[in-house]
Design an enzyme around this catalytic site. Structure first.
Site, PDB file in Angstrom:
ATOM      1  N   LYS A  72      18.216  82.285  10.426  1.00 11.49           N
ATOM      2  CA  LYS A  72      18.479  81.164  11.341  1.00 11.49           C
ATOM      3  C   LYS A  72      18.300  79.868  10.569  1.00 11.49           C
ATOM      4  O   LYS A  72      17.219  79.563  10.064  1.00 11.49           O
ATOM      5  CB  LYS A  72      17.528  81.213  12.529  1.00 11.49           C
ATOM      6  CG  LYS A  72      17.756  80.091  13.546  1.00 11.49           C
ATOM      7  CD  LYS A  72      16.806  80.235  14.723  1.00 11.49           C
ATOM      8  CE  LYS A  72      17.002  79.138  15.744  1.00 11.49           C
ATOM      9  NZ  LYS A  72      16.068  79.281  16.884  1.00 11.49           N
TER      10      LYS A  72
ATOM     11  N   CYS B 238       8.520  75.482  18.059  1.00 12.24           N
ATOM     12  CA  CYS B 238       8.595  76.911  18.360  1.00 12.24           C
ATOM     13  C   CYS B 238       7.259  77.636  18.309  1.00 12.24           C
ATOM     14  O   CYS B 238       7.195  78.837  18.031  1.00 12.24           O
ATOM     15  CB  CYS B 238       9.593  77.580  17.417  1.00 12.24           C
ATOM     16  SG  CYS B 238      11.270  76.917  17.587  1.00 12.24           S
TER      17      CYS B 238
ATOM     18  N   LYS C 164      22.569  82.884  12.460  1.00 10.52           N
ATOM     19  CA  LYS C 164      22.788  81.740  13.351  1.00 10.52           C
ATOM     20  C   LYS C 164      22.728  80.459  12.525  1.00 10.52           C
ATOM     21  O   LYS C 164      21.768  80.268  11.779  1.00 10.52           O
ATOM     22  CB  LYS C 164      21.714  81.731  14.441  1.00 10.52           C
ATOM     23  CG  LYS C 164      21.843  80.586  15.434  1.00 10.52           C
ATOM     24  CD  LYS C 164      20.715  80.616  16.470  1.00 10.52           C
ATOM     25  CE  LYS C 164      20.879  79.474  17.459  1.00 10.52           C
ATOM     26  NZ  LYS C 164      19.787  79.406  18.441  1.00 10.52           N
TER      27      LYS C 164
END
Length: 343
Positions: free
Chosen positions: A212, A127, A265
Site C-alpha cells: 500500500k 492508522c 493499492k
C-alpha cells in the site's frame, strides 16, 4: 510486400471474442460500501459521484443493490458515532461495522470483507494510536549524538497490533467472511492470523493490503470515510511510490505470516507492481482501483472529454490483464451491469 502474417484476421467481430486473452466477470469485482453510524439517511459523497454513505438501517438494502448487478462480494468501511485517540469504537461489539455485519450476513448471501484499520476511528485520523518519535542527529566530527530534535508523532506500531487483534476478532464474531488489514503495520498479518486462530476463527482468510503506497490518489476516499489525518501525512508507514523492490519484500513478509490474498493499492499507477506480484507469488492477487482513479475518470467524463463507460471498463481490464484476480473498485456495479452483454 509479404502479407503472410495478418493479425487483423483475428480482430473481426465474430472471432474477436474467441481469441480474447483477458476476461472480466462480475465475480472478479468487490464493491466498497460505506456505513455511517452518524446519519439516519443516505449521504451522497460529493467527490465520488454515484456513491453515498448509508445508515446502519440501510446497510442490507445497499448490499442487495450490489448483489442485483451480479457482484458477489462487498468491502465494508465504517464511520463511527464517536472517535478517540485509540480508535476504540473500531472493536466495540455495538460498533458500526459489527452492527452492519450482523444484519448483512443474516439477510443476504453477500461475501462480506471488512476493512481493518483505525484511521476512520481515531480522532487524529492516523492508522493507530500515536507515540513520540525522538530523533537525534550525529555529529560527524565527534561521532557523538547531537542534541535531540523536536519530537514528532508517529503511529505506535506494536500498540496498533494489539488493537488489530481486538478488531478482527470482533469482526469475525459478527460474521465477517474475510478481514483485510490496511494499515501497513509491521507484523500485522502474523498478529491477526494468531488472534483469529486462537479465537476459533481458523476459517477466516486474510486479504492483506500488502503493498500500500502513500498516494495522492486517496483524496476522495478520505472524504468518503472521514479518515483524513488531522496533521502530517502517512509517509512514515505507507510505502514510497518510488519503490518496487520494497513491495516484493512487503508481500513476501505477509505471505510468510499467513496472508491468503495479497493486495496492491492503488491499482492503475502501480500495474507494474501488480504484474510483479503475480509473477513472484502463487497467492491470489487483488488490486484496489482507488477513489482518485474513479474520480478523475468521472471528472473527465463530465467535461465531455472521455466516454465514462468505455474508460471504466478499459481501466478494469488493464488491471485484470496485469495479473489481478480480484479488483476492489467503485465502478463495480456500473461495469458489472454491462458485462453479460459486453463480454
Amino acid at each position: 510486400m509479404d502479407l503472410t502474417h495478418r493479425p487483423r484476421r483475428l480482430r473481426q467481430d465474430r472471432v474477436r471474442g474467441l481469441v480474447s486473452e483477458t476476461s472480466l466477470e462480475p465475480a472478479d469485482l468487490i464493491a466498497p460500501v460505506f456505513v455511517d453510524a452518524t446519519t439516519d439517511e443516505r449521504v451522497p459523497i460529493e467527490s465520488m459521484p454515484g456513491h453515498e454513505r448509508v445508515p446502519i438501517d440501510e446497510a442490507v438494502a445497499r448490499v442487495e443493490d450490489v448483489l442485483e448487478t451480479g457482484v458477489e462480494a462487498v468491502m465494508l468501511f465504517g464511520i463511527p458515532e464517536s472517535k478517540d485517540p485509540e480508535g476504540s469504537r473500531a472493536w466495540a461489539e455495538d460498533g458500526v461495522i459489527q452492527e452492519a455485519l450482523r444484519r448483512i450476513t443474516a439477510e443476504t448471501d453477500a461475501y462480506v470483507i471488512t476493512d481493518v484499520c483505525l484511521c476512520e476511528y481515531t480522532d487524529h485520523g492516523h492508522c493507530g494510536p500515536l507515540e513520540e518519535e525522538l530523533r537525534g542527529d550525529v555529529d560527524v566530527d565527534s561521532g557523538e549524538d547531537a542534541p535531540a530534535c523536536e519530537p514528532t508523532l508517529t503511529v505506535d506500531n506494536d500498540a496498533t497490533l494489539e488493537a488489530l487483534e481486538r478488531i478482527v476478532t470482533s469482526h469475525a464474531r459478527a460474521g465477517a467472511d474475510m478481514v483485510a488489514p490496511s494499515g501497513m503495520m509491521d507484523g500485522m498479518v502474523g498478529t491477526i492470523r494468531e488472534a483469529l486462530d486462537s479465537a476459533g476463527f481458523e476459517h477466516v482468510p486474510i486479504m492483506s493490503y500488502a503493498a500500500k503506497y502513500e498516494s495522492a490518489f486517496y483524496g476522495p476516499f478520505r472524504d468518503a470515510a472521514d479518515g483524513a489525518p488531522s496533521f502530517g501525512n502517512r509517509r512514515h508507514y505507507q510505502m514510497d511510490p518510488a519503490n518496487s523492490r520494497e513491495a516484493m519484500r512487503e508481500v513476501r513478509l505477509d505471505a510468510e505470516q499467513g496472508a491468503d490474498v495479497m493486495m496492491v493499492k492503488p491499482a492503475l499507477p502501480y500495474l507494474d507492481i501488480v504484474s510483479a506480484v503475480r509473477r513472484e507469488f502463487d497467492h491470489p492477487v487483488a488490486a484496489y482501483n482507488v477513489s482518485g482513479e474513479y474520480a478523475m475518470l468521472h471528472a473527465a467524463a463530465e467535461k465531455g472529454w472521455l466516454d465514462l463507460e468505455e474508460v471504466a471498463l478499459e481501466s478494469l481490464l488493464s488491471i485484470k490483464r496485469a495479473g489481478a484476480d480480484l479488483i476492489l473498485t467503485y465502478f463495480a456495479e456500473d461495469v458489472a451491469r454491462r458485462l453479460p452483454a459486453g463480454q
